[in-house]
Every structure is written in C-alpha cells, then in structure tokens.
Design an enzyme around this catalytic site. Sequence first.
Site, PDB file in Angstrom:
ATOM      1  N   HIS A 130     -20.944  -1.456 -67.207  1.00  0.00           N
ATOM      2  CA  HIS A 130     -20.055  -1.079 -68.312  1.00  0.00           C
ATOM      3  C   HIS A 130     -20.437  -1.708 -69.650  1.00  0.00           C
ATOM      4  O   HIS A 130     -19.609  -2.256 -70.372  1.00  0.00           O
ATOM      5  CB  HIS A 130     -18.615  -1.410 -67.956  1.00  0.00           C
ATOM      6  CG  HIS A 130     -18.019  -0.535 -66.900  1.00  0.00           C
ATOM      7  ND1 HIS A 130     -18.497   0.721 -66.613  1.00  0.00           N
ATOM      8  CD2 HIS A 130     -16.981  -0.743 -66.039  1.00  0.00           C
ATOM      9  CE1 HIS A 130     -17.786   1.257 -65.637  1.00  0.00           C
ATOM     10  NE2 HIS A 130     -16.860   0.393 -65.266  1.00  0.00           N
ATOM     11  N   GLU A 136     -13.120   9.053 -64.862  1.00  0.00           N
ATOM     12  CA  GLU A 136     -14.011   8.582 -65.927  1.00  0.00           C
ATOM     13  C   GLU A 136     -15.103   9.622 -66.183  1.00  0.00           C
ATOM     14  O   GLU A 136     -16.098   9.683 -65.466  1.00  0.00           O
ATOM     15  CB  GLU A 136     -14.662   7.263 -65.540  1.00  0.00           C
ATOM     16  CG  GLU A 136     -13.718   6.146 -65.167  1.00  0.00           C
ATOM     17  CD  GLU A 136     -14.477   5.010 -64.500  1.00  0.00           C
ATOM     18  OE1 GLU A 136     -15.420   4.473 -65.120  1.00  0.00           O
ATOM     19  OE2 GLU A 136     -14.144   4.677 -63.349  1.00  0.00           O
ATOM     20  N   HIS A 141     -11.867   4.283 -69.426  1.00  0.00           N
ATOM     21  CA  HIS A 141     -11.596   3.798 -68.071  1.00  0.00           C
ATOM     22  C   HIS A 141     -10.100   3.870 -67.751  1.00  0.00           C
ATOM     23  O   HIS A 141      -9.518   2.925 -67.217  1.00  0.00           O
ATOM     24  CB  HIS A 141     -12.097   2.359 -67.944  1.00  0.00           C
ATOM     25  CG  HIS A 141     -12.551   1.974 -66.570  1.00  0.00           C
ATOM     26  ND1 HIS A 141     -11.699   1.924 -65.489  1.00  0.00           N
ATOM     27  CD2 HIS A 141     -13.780   1.624 -66.101  1.00  0.00           C
ATOM     28  CE1 HIS A 141     -12.378   1.532 -64.417  1.00  0.00           C
ATOM     29  NE2 HIS A 141     -13.644   1.356 -64.757  1.00  0.00           N
TER      30      HIS A 141
END
Length: 346
Positions: A105, A310, A177
């Site tokens: 991420h 996502e 997210h």
Amino acid sequence: MELTKKVFGRFENQDVYEYTLTNKNGVSISATPFGATLTKLVTPDKEGKRENITLNVENLEDFASNRPFYGATIGRVAGRITKGKFTLDGKDYQVDVNEGENMLHGGPNGLDTKLWDIVVDESAGRLVFTYESPAGENNFPGTMQIRVTYTLTEENDWVIDYEATTDEATLFNPTNHVYFNLTGDIKKPILDHELELASLKYVPLAEENLPSEEKASVEGTPFDFQTAKPVKEAVLSDHEQIKPLNGLDHPFVLDQGKEVKGTLYDPESGREVTFYTDCNSVVVFTHNGEVDDYTIEGEPARQYAGITLETQTLPDAINKKGFGNIVLRPGETFQSRTTYHFGTRD
C-alpha cells in the site's frame, strides 16, 4: 446539498477537520484531509433508519499511530510489490518495503499517512484533495501532482475521481480502502452479506499473500460470485486459497464489457451498494482477524467486521505480464473513476 465541518484532531500542530456532505435523501459522506480518508458513510435502511455503513476508527490519533487503512486513499501503488523491486525503462528500482521484504500500500509513508490540501465545493457536493508527492518519497521516482475528488450526488452516488501527473516516469495505481458493513452495526459480521461480481477470473495468492502469475477461473470454486451469494459461502470454505487466511484477500478480474461491476446486499437492513469502475480489478478483503490496537464504539474491530471493494489495476502489475499498465510518464495524465451507488431493497 448541506455541508458541515468539525475538528477531527490535530496533526503537525494544526487542526484537521472532518467535512460532511449530506444530500436531500439523507445520504452523507464524511472525510478528512489526513490520508484523503472517508471517515463515515451514512445511508438509510429499508425502514428509513440512517446509520454509518463503513468501518473506521474514531479519531485522528488512531489513524496516525495505527495506520488501519480504513477508508483511506492508498498509493502511490495499492497492494503489494514483490520484494519492493521493479524495472522501468531499463532501470532497476528498489522502493521502501514495509511488510517483510515486500512493499504494501505505497510503503511506510504512503498517501494514507499524508495531510492533503482540500478545497470544498458545497454546491457541487464535492471535496477535492490535492497532494504533491516529491521524487524519492518511499523511493519512487518522479514528483507527482495528485488529485482525488469525492463527489456526493443527489442520486445517492459516491464518486471517486483520481487524477495525477508526474515529471519523471513512475508508477501509479491508487485505490480507496473502504470497508462496508451494511448492517449499520460493526458488531455484526458481514458473513450474511450477499456479493455479486462481474468476474470470471481471480488471482490466486502465492507466499506472503503476493499475487501469483496466473488468472484462475472462478468456475466451480468459492470465488464464483457471478450469481449473488452470501459471503460466508466463500469465507468459511475449506478451499486452500481461503482457509489459511480465514477469508478473502484476493483480486478479482472485472468484466470490462459490463457496466455494473458488482453489488453488495444486506438482507437484514435491505441496504445495497452497486459499484462501477474503469479499473480492471477489485480486491475483496473480509477483515479476516480481530484488531485490538484501537477500539470502535468501545470495542476491538472484530473478525469479519467489514468487507472491502478496492478497485484498482491488478496488484503487482509492474512485475506480472498481462496484469495491466501502471506506468505514468511526463506529459500524461492519469485519470480513473469509481462510483458506489447506495440504495435499498424491500
């Protein structure tokens, strides 16, 4: 459209506000410039009762210190990059890793950890977040100008628009997210939610939850959501791709020929989310373990407290043939849109 704001916390010696937009139907989105993060999403159920349907921590301090990713803008690159390595235009890069030997991420200082600038357009129901990501941040090349726009419409859509430019060839693959729990009660699991996806294939996971090289058929597996079914039918299965994780954490390849990419429905509340995107995949994660680093409504975040949708280019695309293009070059403008539509069934 109604706009309100309140102080959400302090970061780097300044007040950080939470902004809330509410439409005529009582649907509202709340967001903060820290991480360009969605903090609440309130919708009515089939009886008209309004409740927050997303999972999130309750204060800025928990966001900053625990980095839960809930509702945050993720990047520069969502998901994992194997060993934090990639080759671009013949040059090898090593970006900062933060999950074992891999990048997750965006790295240790991803976009979710930054305080963005914000411009509010109340009449348009729009929150516009901007951030300049300097060259070398998390060891990525190129200085990037990034803009993320949240729009709430009177038709009960939450529209996310991503836009970015760079002064040097780099990678960009953002997502949001957001975790949904359509019951409106995060103490209730999402196992009875019904999920449908326009997806014929998924990406199995290899070691360290890295995406494998293949796109596998969903036919005859728990990953088949071509027809809506309860999430628990997959999450609680003994499938070798699911049982070790206690749930889903997988990319699904989306059918580009279909406008609606998927729906999530809670039979108890009647709430439904329909999503649309120009991305080639959606990562579905079912919050597979309890998190007790912080509390939500006075309790730890329980196992299966939420489910993500996502949208993004397939993870680790820079290292996987046929997964998609996440390279952004000078003179180009990255643009992508994902829309979540909120409604109810009787």
